[in-house]
Scaffold this active site. Structure first.
Site, PDB file in Angstrom:
ATOM      1  N   TYR A 158     -67.246 -17.672  67.936  1.00 28.30           N
ATOM      2  CA  TYR A 158     -68.194 -16.823  67.053  1.00 28.30           C
ATOM      3  C   TYR A 158     -68.639 -17.725  66.034  1.00 28.30           C
ATOM      4  O   TYR A 158     -69.670 -17.538  65.564  1.00 28.30           O
ATOM      5  CB  TYR A 158     -67.152 -15.731  66.587  1.00 28.30           C
ATOM      6  CG  TYR A 158     -67.991 -14.771  65.904  1.00 28.30           C
ATOM      7  CD1 TYR A 158     -68.725 -13.658  66.540  1.00 28.30           C
ATOM      8  CD2 TYR A 158     -67.786 -14.624  64.464  1.00 28.30           C
ATOM      9  CE1 TYR A 158     -69.363 -12.687  66.030  1.00 28.30           C
ATOM     10  CE2 TYR A 158     -68.669 -13.669  63.705  1.00 28.30           C
ATOM     11  CZ  TYR A 158     -69.435 -12.590  64.335  1.00 28.30           C
ATOM     12  OH  TYR A 158     -69.834 -11.818  63.786  1.00 28.30           O
ATOM     13  N   LYS A 162     -72.411 -18.275  65.081  1.00 28.89           N
ATOM     14  CA  LYS A 162     -73.240 -18.171  64.026  1.00 28.89           C
ATOM     15  C   LYS A 162     -73.577 -19.047  62.900  1.00 28.89           C
ATOM     16  O   LYS A 162     -74.766 -18.819  62.249  1.00 28.89           O
ATOM     17  CB  LYS A 162     -71.934 -16.843  63.110  1.00 28.89           C
ATOM     18  CG  LYS A 162     -71.783 -15.767  63.993  1.00 28.89           C
ATOM     19  CD  LYS A 162     -72.968 -14.804  64.027  1.00 28.89           C
ATOM     20  CE  LYS A 162     -72.818 -13.560  64.537  1.00 28.89           C
ATOM     21  NZ  LYS A 162     -74.024 -12.622  65.018  1.00 28.89           N
TER      22      LYS A 162
END
Length: 250
Positions: A158, A162
């Site tokens: 993640y 991002k």
């Protein structure tokens, strides 16, 4: 008095039937925009039920359609449907995301690929597909995260995705400047959405201790920043990442 009036504008928000996406849709609707959101039609039918509820709530000002951000064909059909219904597209908010948290030691290829494909590759894919549909002078807002800035334990996939969104935003802002399309990212801290609620209590307490404002964010507080980025008030803002995290810097 300064007001934000998005009447006659059309916003597309990926994954906009829950959490930050739905809060953003509601915010832009209140400013007068029409909104279109896609959703992933899961086998259990949960997303379809939420989509039907959103469609009733938004009425003629909204469009809700099943379309997978990982599929170029799905998203092309989605944008064509939006253009057919509303006649134009002014804003794209790349919001769709998933979590598959696990330490690097235990992270599987499948968990890495699923998160990177949905949270990063799809941002590229959807942004590319929308370009022929997007009005000159429009806006693209990409949803990043504090996780992509500080790196959070158990979020290698993640955080990497991002961080990639932040870098992609900078590049796309340069490439679209000639069309006066501003491209920015918003990096929320912990916000109490359905996704935020999945964070274990012990981890939430550790996070809260690092936030100077001593509270988690509200979805409307993130949606308000996206509203600003879609408005004329942000006409000279592009290539930036706006941090909405209560002062938390890791």
């Amino acid at each position: 008095m300064i007001s934000i009036d998005l009447s006659s504008k059309v916003a597309v928000i990926t994954g906009g039937i829950q959490g930050l996406g739905k809060a953003t849709a509601a915010m832009l609707l209140r400013a007068g925009a029409n909104v279109a959101v896609n959703y992933f039609d899961d086998a259990a039918g949960v997303s379809r039920q939420r989509a039907e509820e959103a469609a009733k709530e938004w009425g003629d000002a909204g469009l809700v359609m099943a379309a997978d951000v990982r599929s170029r064909e799905n998203m092309t059909a989605f944008f064509e449907t939006v253009k057919a219904k509303f006649g134009r597209i002014d804003f794209l908010v790349n919001n769709a995301a998933i979590l598959r948290d696990r330490s690097v030691k235990n992270l599987t290829d499948e968990e890495w690929d699923a998160v990177v494909d949905t949270n990063l590759s799809a941002v590229f894919r959807v942004s590319q597909i929308v370009l022929p549909f997007l009005q000159d002078g429009g806006r693209i807002v990409n949803m990043a995260s504090i996780s992509g800035v500080v790196g959070l334990f158990g979020q290698a996939n993640y955080s990497s995705a991002k961080a990639g969104v932040i870098a992609f935003t900078k590049v796309l802002s340069r490439e679209l400047a000639s069309r006066r399309i501003n491209v920015n990212a918003v990096a929320p801290g912990v916000v109490m959405t359905e996704m935020g609620a999945t964070i274990p209590e012990a981890a939430r307490e550790q996070m809260l201790a690092q936030i100077p404002m001593k509270r988690f964010g509200d979805p409307d507080e993130v949606a308000s920043v996206i509203l600003y980025l879609c408005s004329d008030l942000s006409s000279y803002v592009t290539g930036q990442t706006l941090h909405v995290n209560g002062g938390w810097w890791g």
